[in-house]
Design an enzyme around this catalytic site. Sequence first.
Site, PDB file in Angstrom:
ATOM      1  N   LYS A 139      -3.997 -11.271  -2.511  1.00  0.00           N
ATOM      2  CA  LYS A 139      -3.836 -10.777  -3.945  1.00  0.00           C
ATOM      3  C   LYS A 139      -3.435 -11.737  -5.235  1.00  0.00           C
ATOM      4  O   LYS A 139      -4.188 -11.498  -6.279  1.00  0.00           O
ATOM      5  CB  LYS A 139      -2.717  -9.657  -3.796  1.00  0.00           C
ATOM      6  CG  LYS A 139      -3.276  -8.351  -2.845  1.00  0.00           C
ATOM      7  CD  LYS A 139      -2.338  -7.115  -2.940  1.00  0.00           C
ATOM      8  CE  LYS A 139      -2.732  -6.148  -2.206  1.00  0.00           C
ATOM      9  NZ  LYS A 139      -2.092  -4.824  -2.302  1.00  0.00           N
ATOM     10  N   GLU A 179       4.806  -8.613  -9.829  1.00  0.00           N
ATOM     11  CA  GLU A 179       3.985  -7.989 -10.849  1.00  0.00           C
ATOM     12  C   GLU A 179       4.861  -7.218 -11.640  1.00  0.00           C
ATOM     13  O   GLU A 179       5.807  -6.551 -11.208  1.00  0.00           O
ATOM     14  CB  GLU A 179       3.150  -7.125 -10.227  1.00  0.00           C
ATOM     15  CG  GLU A 179       1.407  -7.555 -10.103  1.00  0.00           C
ATOM     16  CD  GLU A 179       0.534  -6.596  -9.650  1.00  0.00           C
ATOM     17  OE1 GLU A 179      -0.371  -6.916  -8.731  1.00  0.00           O
ATOM     18  OE2 GLU A 179       0.854  -5.170  -9.692  1.00  0.00           O
ATOM     19  N   ARG A 213     -14.440  -3.847   1.525  1.00  0.00           N
ATOM     20  CA  ARG A 213     -14.887  -2.880   2.448  1.00  0.00           C
ATOM     21  C   ARG A 213     -15.732  -1.496   1.984  1.00  0.00           C
ATOM     22  O   ARG A 213     -15.032  -1.264   0.727  1.00  0.00           O
ATOM     23  CB  ARG A 213     -13.897  -2.955   3.619  1.00  0.00           C
ATOM     24  CG  ARG A 213     -12.342  -2.297   2.788  1.00  0.00           C
ATOM     25  CD  ARG A 213     -11.374  -1.922   3.890  1.00  0.00           C
ATOM     26  NE  ARG A 213     -10.116  -1.591   3.074  1.00  0.00           N
ATOM     27  CZ  ARG A 213      -9.585  -0.592   2.495  1.00  0.00           C
ATOM     28  NH1 ARG A 213     -10.478   0.669   2.640  1.00  0.00           N
ATOM     29  NH2 ARG A 213      -8.571  -0.550   1.731  1.00  0.00           N
TER      30      ARG A 213
HETATM   31  P1  ADP Z   1      -2.523  -1.551  -1.295  1.00  0.00           P
HETATM   32  O1  ADP Z   1      -3.214  -3.051  -1.009  1.00  0.00           O
HETATM   33  O2  ADP Z   1      -1.584  -1.198  -0.402  1.00  0.00           O
HETATM   34  O3  ADP Z   1      -3.658  -0.647  -1.490  1.00  0.00           O
HETATM   35  P2  ADP Z   1      -2.363  -1.829  -4.142  1.00  0.00           P
HETATM   36  O4  ADP Z   1      -1.723  -3.152  -4.853  1.00  0.00           O
HETATM   37  O5  ADP Z   1      -3.509  -1.460  -4.337  1.00  0.00           O
HETATM   38  O6  ADP Z   1      -1.697  -1.986  -2.635  1.00  0.00           O
HETATM   39  O7  ADP Z   1      -1.071  -0.655  -4.793  1.00  0.00           O
HETATM   40  C1  ADP Z   1      -1.131   0.484  -4.164  1.00  0.00           C
HETATM   41  C2  ADP Z   1      -0.520   1.544  -5.093  1.00  0.00           C
HETATM   42  O8  ADP Z   1       1.028   0.915  -5.608  1.00  0.00           O
HETATM   43  C3  ADP Z   1      -1.207   1.428  -6.252  1.00  0.00           C
HETATM   44  O9  ADP Z   1      -2.147   2.626  -6.316  1.00  0.00           O
HETATM   45  C4  ADP Z   1      -0.208   2.023  -7.395  1.00  0.00           C
HETATM   46  O10 ADP Z   1       0.205   3.369  -7.413  1.00  0.00           O
HETATM   47  C5  ADP Z   1       1.016   1.440  -7.003  1.00  0.00           C
HETATM   48  N1  ADP Z   1       1.201  -0.007  -7.732  1.00  0.00           N
HETATM   49  C6  ADP Z   1       1.038  -1.262  -7.215  1.00  0.00           C
HETATM   50  N2  ADP Z   1       1.203  -2.338  -8.205  1.00  0.00           N
HETATM   51  C7  ADP Z   1       1.866  -1.378  -9.179  1.00  0.00           C
HETATM   52  C8  ADP Z   1       2.105  -1.909 -10.440  1.00  0.00           C
HETATM   53  N3  ADP Z   1       2.181  -3.240 -10.909  1.00  0.00           N
HETATM   54  N4  ADP Z   1       2.895  -1.105 -11.301  1.00  0.00           N
HETATM   55  C9  ADP Z   1       2.891   0.181 -10.956  1.00  0.00           C
HETATM   56  N5  ADP Z   1       2.393   0.676  -9.799  1.00  0.00           N
HETATM   57  C10 ADP Z   1       1.806  -0.195  -8.746  1.00  0.00           C
HETATM   58  P1  ADP Z   2      -8.480   2.954   0.923  1.00  0.00           P
HETATM   59  O1  ADP Z   2      -7.874   1.794   0.017  1.00  0.00           O
HETATM   60  O2  ADP Z   2      -9.865   3.030   1.433  1.00  0.00           O
HETATM   61  O3  ADP Z   2      -8.082   4.184  -0.056  1.00  0.00           O
HETATM   62  P2  ADP Z   2      -6.027   2.925   2.492  1.00  0.00           P
HETATM   63  O4  ADP Z   2      -5.572   2.095   1.486  1.00  0.00           O
HETATM   64  O5  ADP Z   2      -5.480   4.443   3.084  1.00  0.00           O
HETATM   65  O6  ADP Z   2      -7.462   3.369   2.123  1.00  0.00           O
HETATM   66  O7  ADP Z   2      -6.229   2.140   4.084  1.00  0.00           O
HETATM   67  C1  ADP Z   2      -7.205   2.644   4.848  1.00  0.00           C
HETATM   68  C2  ADP Z   2      -6.539   2.313   5.987  1.00  0.00           C
HETATM   69  O8  ADP Z   2      -6.763   0.699   6.292  1.00  0.00           O
HETATM   70  C3  ADP Z   2      -5.343   2.532   6.359  1.00  0.00           C
HETATM   71  O9  ADP Z   2      -5.284   2.998   7.917  1.00  0.00           O
HETATM   72  C4  ADP Z   2      -4.215   1.584   6.166  1.00  0.00           C
HETATM   73  O10 ADP Z   2      -3.309   1.636   7.098  1.00  0.00           O
HETATM   74  C5  ADP Z   2      -5.302   0.352   6.573  1.00  0.00           C
HETATM   75  N1  ADP Z   2      -5.199  -0.983   5.884  1.00  0.00           N
HETATM   76  C6  ADP Z   2      -5.787  -1.111   4.558  1.00  0.00           C
HETATM   77  N2  ADP Z   2      -5.325  -2.447   4.261  1.00  0.00           N
HETATM   78  C7  ADP Z   2      -4.921  -3.047   5.374  1.00  0.00           C
HETATM   79  C8  ADP Z   2      -4.174  -4.264   5.389  1.00  0.00           C
HETATM   80  N3  ADP Z   2      -4.364  -5.073   4.644  1.00  0.00           N
HETATM   81  N4  ADP Z   2      -3.922  -4.453   6.494  1.00  0.00           N
HETATM   82  C9  ADP Z   2      -3.794  -3.642   7.684  1.00  0.00           C
HETATM   83  N5  ADP Z   2      -4.236  -2.490   7.475  1.00  0.00           N
HETATM   84  C10 ADP Z   2      -4.850  -2.043   6.169  1.00  0.00           C
END
Ligand code: ADP
Ligand code: ADP
Length: 496
Positions: free
Chosen positions: A140, A224, A315
Amino acid sequence: MKHLVTRRPGTSGSKTQQSAQGNFQVIKKILIANRGEIAVRIVRACAEMGIRSVAVYSDADRHALHVKRADEAHSIGAEPLAGYLNPRKLVNLAVETGCDALHPGYGFLSENAELADICAERGVKFIGPSAEVIRRMGDKTEARRSMIKAGVPVTPGTEGNVADIAEALTEGDRIGYPVMLKATSGGGGRGIRRCNSREELEHAFPRVISEATKAFGSAQVFLEKCIVNPKHIEAQILGDSFGNVVHLFERDCSIQRRNQKLIEIAPSPQLTPEQRAYIGDLSVRAAKAVGYENAGTVEFLLAEGEVYFMEMNTRVQVEHTITEEITGIDIVREQIRIASGLPLSVKQEDIQHRGFALQFRINAEDPKNNFLPSFGKITRYYAPGGPGVRTDTAIYTGYTIPPFYDSMCLKLVVWALTWEEAMDRGLRALDDMRLQGVKTTAAYYQEILRNPEFRSGQFNTSFVESHPELTNYSIKRKPEELALAIAAAIAAHAGL
Ligand code: ADP
Ligand code: ADP
Ligand code: MG
C-alpha cells in the site's frame, strides 16, 4: 485423486478475432485456483466461452458446488487451506491437466505475485496483471507513491512504512489525530486500526503488527490521516495488452462493518455526474500510470468534496456483479479475453450505465449476537427470483458450510431502473429467499433498506456503527407460512 470426468468437449475459441500484434493465444482450459461462489462464477464464464474449467478442492470442499459444476475437479490435499495457498502446487496441477491459463478469483492467492511469476515460468497464462504490478499495488505504501507520482490525490500519511513506535508517534503528531494505522500488505478489512490519540497509537502499534504478521506474513505498517465519516467509492477498470484502459463507473461500498463491506451499490446514489466523471478519469489515470492490464479496482475515500486514493485491488472484486448489472459487461469474460491477448471489447464512449444495482453479502452470521459466525448445515435453501434478481452462491439445500473459510454464503444482487425501485426490489428479494439452518444477515439488511437515512441515498462508512438499533428486528413467520409448516409436519408424521 480425480473424479468428475469430461462433461463438455473443449472448443478452440474464436480464432477469427486474432489480434494484429499476433500475441493472441487461444485459451482452451482454465484452472480455477479458488473455491465457493467465485469459482462457480468463473466456471459460468468458461462455459459460455466454450472453455473447459478445472476446479480444485480440499477434503472439506469435496461436496462443494464449484467441484460439481466444473468440467473436471482435482484434490489439492486434505488440509482446508494449504492447497489453496500453495502457488507451486496449483500451477503444477494446471500444467498436468493441460490448462493454458489460471484464474485466481479473489482472496487466497489472487494478489500473490509469486503465483503470477510461477505461471509465467511454466507457460500458464495468469488471468490478472503482471507480477510486477501486483507487487507494486499490493504494497500500500508503494501504491501511494506511484499514485502521488501520477498526480492522483492520495490520503495524507507517511511516505513509506514506519520503522518503530517512536517514528509512528512523531508521524502521528505531524499528520494530526485521528490517524489510521494500517498493515502495508493488508486486505479484507483486517490490519486497520483507528487511533484517536498518541496513547491509542501506542496501544495499537504492537497489536496491528502482530495481526499483520499473522494474517499477511508481513510486519510492515504505515499511517494515514483518518478521514472522518468518508464515503467509500471505488471504480472498476479494465486494461488490455494494447494499453487501452476504460472504467466501468463506480460502486459505493460505504455500508461496512469493521471496515468490511456488507452492501454495495452501483452507481453511487450520492455522486453528481461531474464527480462520477472525475473519479472515472482518475481511476483510468491511476491504472495507466502503472501499466495496468486486466480487471482491477481503484478505491477512493470521499469527504467534504475531496477525493483521496486509498488502494488498488489487482483482481476481480467480490462486488463486480453490480457493475455487470448496470453496464451489461461480463467482467470475468473480459478478464479471460484480455489474458488471451485480445483487445477490450468495448470503448469508453460505448460504455453506459443504466439503473441501480445493489449487492447484499448474505453472511452466515448472527447480527443479534455481534455477527458471530454461524456455520452449519443448510436445511433449506430456496433462491429468490423474479425480475432484476441475481444470486451468486455455492450453497444448496443439504450443504454444510465448513468453518474454515469465509462466512459469506451468498451474494444477492438486485437491479431496477431507479434507486427507490432497486431498494424495494431488494426488500422483496430478501423476503423471497429462504435460507434455513444457519443464522444470516438477510433480515438485518431489510432493516437497513427500511431506514430513512439509507433510503435518502446519503450515508457514509459510519452508517452501520451509528445504527446499532437496526439489529433489533424480530423475525416473525407469516401466518400462512406457519400453517404450511404445521401441515408439512402433520403430513410427515402421518407418513403421507
Ligand atoms: P483493505 O485492503 O482491507 O480493503 P482499505 O485500505 O481498502 O483496506 O480500507 C478498508 C476500509 O477501511 C475502507 O473502506 C474505509 O472504510 C476504512 N479506511 C481505510 N483507510 C481509511 C482512512 N484513512 N480514513 C478513514 N477510513 C479508512
Ligand atoms: P473486495 O475487496 O473484493 O470487496 P474483500 O475485501 O471482502 O473483497 O476481500 C475478499 C476476500 O479476500 C475476503 O475473503 C478477504 O478476507 C480476502 N482478502 C482480501 N485481501 C486479502 C489479503 N491481502 N490477504 C488475505 N486475504 C485477503
Ligand atoms: Mg480495500
